[in-house]
Design a protein around this motif. Sequence first.
Motif, PDB file in Angstrom:
ATOM      1  N   LEU A  38       0.847  -1.193   0.000  1.00 48.65           N
ATOM      2  CA  LEU A  38       0.000   0.000   0.000  1.00 48.65           C
ATOM      3  C   LEU A  38       0.877   1.235   0.000  1.00 48.65           C
ATOM      4  N   GLY A  39       0.569   2.143  -0.884  1.00 47.04           N
ATOM      5  CA  GLY A  39       1.280   3.411  -0.935  1.00 47.04           C
ATOM      6  C   GLY A  39       0.302   4.542  -0.710  1.00 47.04           C
ATOM      7  N   PRO A  40       0.753   5.767  -0.838  1.00 45.31           N
ATOM      8  CA  PRO A  40      -0.108   6.922  -0.581  1.00 45.31           C
ATOM      9  C   PRO A  40      -1.377   6.961  -1.437  1.00 45.31           C
ATOM     10  N   SER A  41      -1.287   6.601  -2.707  1.00 42.54           N
ATOM     11  CA  SER A  41      -2.480   6.683  -3.565  1.00 42.54           C
ATOM     12  C   SER A  41      -3.497   5.597  -3.210  1.00 42.54           C
ATOM     13  N   SER A  42      -3.034   4.380  -2.967  1.00 45.01           N
ATOM     14  CA  SER A  42      -3.974   3.314  -2.613  1.00 45.01           C
ATOM     15  C   SER A  42      -4.560   3.547  -1.220  1.00 45.01           C
ATOM     16  N   THR A  43      -3.757   4.070  -0.311  1.00 45.61           N
ATOM     17  CA  THR A  43      -4.260   4.402   1.016  1.00 45.61           C
ATOM     18  C   THR A  43      -5.339   5.478   0.919  1.00 45.61           C
ATOM     19  N   ALA A  44      -5.127   6.475   0.080  1.00 50.62           N
ATOM     20  CA  ALA A  44      -6.119   7.539  -0.112  1.00 50.62           C
ATOM     21  C   ALA A  44      -7.419   6.966  -0.668  1.00 50.62           C
ATOM     22  N   ARG A  45      -7.335   6.022  -1.620  1.00 55.41           N
ATOM     23  CA  ARG A  45      -8.539   5.397  -2.177  1.00 55.41           C
ATOM     24  C   ARG A  45      -9.286   4.608  -1.109  1.00 55.41           C
ATOM     25  N   ILE A  46      -8.552   3.921  -0.254  1.00 61.45           N
ATOM     26  CA  ILE A  46      -9.176   3.149   0.827  1.00 61.45           C
ATOM     27  C   ILE A  46      -9.900   4.079   1.790  1.00 61.45           C
ATOM     28  N   LEU A  47      -9.223   5.143   2.209  1.00 56.23           N
ATOM     29  CA  LEU A  47      -9.831   6.073   3.165  1.00 56.23           C
ATOM     30  C   LEU A  47     -11.059   6.757   2.563  1.00 56.23           C
ATOM     31  N   LYS A  48     -11.007   7.097   1.288  1.00 55.34           N
ATOM     32  CA  LYS A  48     -12.147   7.734   0.622  1.00 55.34           C
ATOM     33  C   LYS A  48     -13.335   6.771   0.561  1.00 55.34           C
ATOM     34  N   ALA A  49     -13.078   5.518   0.192  1.00 50.03           N
ATOM     35  CA  ALA A  49     -14.150   4.518   0.134  1.00 50.03           C
ATOM     36  C   ALA A  49     -14.713   4.239   1.521  1.00 50.03           C
ATOM     37  N   ARG A  50     -13.875   4.279   2.528  1.00 54.96           N
ATOM     38  CA  ARG A  50     -14.309   4.003   3.898  1.00 54.96           C
ATOM     39  C   ARG A  50     -15.216   5.101   4.441  1.00 54.96           C
ATOM     40  N   GLU A  51     -15.137   6.315   3.869  1.00 55.18           N
ATOM     41  CA  GLU A  51     -16.011   7.406   4.293  1.00 55.18           C
ATOM     42  C   GLU A  51     -17.486   7.053   4.068  1.00 55.18           C
ATOM     43  N   GLN A  52     -17.768   6.171   3.109  1.00 54.20           N
ATOM     44  CA  GLN A  52     -19.137   5.755   2.817  1.00 54.20           C
ATOM     45  C   GLN A  52     -19.640   4.698   3.797  1.00 54.20           C
ATOM     46  N   GLY A  53     -18.782   4.215   4.651  1.00 53.92           N
ATOM     47  CA  GLY A  53     -19.144   3.204   5.638  1.00 53.92           C
ATOM     48  C   GLY A  53     -18.081   2.129   5.715  1.00 53.92           C
ATOM     49  N   ALA A  54     -18.178   1.341   6.761  1.00 52.32           N
ATOM     50  CA  ALA A  54     -17.204   0.267   6.976  1.00 52.32           C
ATOM     51  C   ALA A  54     -17.321  -0.786   5.885  1.00 52.32           C
ATOM     52  N   PHE A  55     -16.198  -1.406   5.570  1.00 50.91           N
ATOM     53  CA  PHE A  55     -16.190  -2.503   4.617  1.00 50.91           C
ATOM     54  C   PHE A  55     -16.775  -3.733   5.305  1.00 50.91           C
ATOM     55  N   LYS A  56     -17.710  -4.409   4.641  1.00 46.64           N
ATOM     56  CA  LYS A  56     -18.386  -5.561   5.242  1.00 46.64           C
ATOM     57  C   LYS A  56     -17.522  -6.815   5.232  1.00 46.64           C
ATOM     58  N   ASP A  57     -16.790  -6.974   4.127  1.00 45.99           N
ATOM     59  CA  ASP A  57     -15.937  -8.149   3.956  1.00 45.99           C
ATOM     60  C   ASP A  57     -14.948  -7.849   2.836  1.00 45.99           C
ATOM     61  N   TRP A  58     -14.124  -8.830   2.515  1.00 49.45           N
ATOM     62  CA  TRP A  58     -13.114  -8.622   1.477  1.00 49.45           C
ATOM     63  C   TRP A  58     -13.751  -8.342   0.119  1.00 49.45           C
ATOM     64  N   ALA A  59     -14.867  -9.002  -0.182  1.00 47.26           N
ATOM     65  CA  ALA A  59     -15.535  -8.772  -1.471  1.00 47.26           C
ATOM     66  C   ALA A  59     -15.995  -7.318  -1.570  1.00 47.26           C
ATOM     67  N   ASP A  60     -16.594  -6.808  -0.511  1.00 48.20           N
ATOM     68  CA  ASP A  60     -17.035  -5.413  -0.479  1.00 48.20           C
ATOM     69  C   ASP A  60     -15.837  -4.474  -0.614  1.00 48.20           C
ATOM     70  N   PHE A  61     -14.763  -4.793   0.066  1.00 49.17           N
ATOM     71  CA  PHE A  61     -13.532  -4.006   0.010  1.00 49.17           C
ATOM     72  C   PHE A  61     -12.994  -3.942  -1.421  1.00 49.17           C
ATOM     73  N   MET A  62     -12.958  -5.079  -2.107  1.00 50.27           N
ATOM     74  CA  MET A  62     -12.421  -5.124  -3.460  1.00 50.27           C
ATOM     75  C   MET A  62     -13.324  -4.414  -4.469  1.00 50.27           C
ATOM     76  N   VAL A  63     -14.626  -4.432  -4.251  1.00 49.13           N
ATOM     77  CA  VAL A  63     -15.550  -3.736  -5.146  1.00 49.13           C
ATOM     78  C   VAL A  63     -15.423  -2.216  -4.990  1.00 49.13           C
ATOM     79  N   ARG A  64     -15.299  -1.756  -3.758  1.00 48.38           N
ATOM     80  CA  ARG A  64     -15.320  -0.325  -3.477  1.00 48.38           C
ATOM     81  C   ARG A  64     -13.980   0.383  -3.662  1.00 48.38           C
ATOM     82  N   VAL A  65     -12.877  -0.362  -3.640  1.00 48.05           N
ATOM     83  CA  VAL A  65     -11.552   0.252  -3.808  1.00 48.05           C
ATOM     84  C   VAL A  65     -11.039  -0.089  -5.201  1.00 48.05           C
TER      85      VAL A  65
END
Length: 92
Positions: A38-65
């Motif tokens: 994970l680098g700065p750009s991928s971390t930023a994408r994760i944090l932005k997606a997390r603003e919409q709510g917690a990730f439910k599982d890995w599938a949700d995480f992979m769809v949203r990031v």
Amino acid sequence: MLKRCLMFLSIALLSAASFAAVEVNQATEAELDSIRGLGPSSTARILKAREQGAFKDWADFMVRVKGLKPATAAKLSKAGLTVQGSPYAGTP
């Protein structure tokens, strides 16, 4: 003898701390950046997606990031990243 035991205990504790899991739903930017892969750009994408709510599982995480594929998820999980406390269980 006591000095050696204390030194061994210190090394063991530091080693255990370096392999601690990082929960994606609770991790800070710095904690996410500490995950190998994970680098700065991928971390930023994760944090932005997390603003919409917690990730439910890995599938949700992979769809949203954007850009997160099964092989990448497997590598991040191996590096200590978890979603809802679980490592990635899919096939890379």
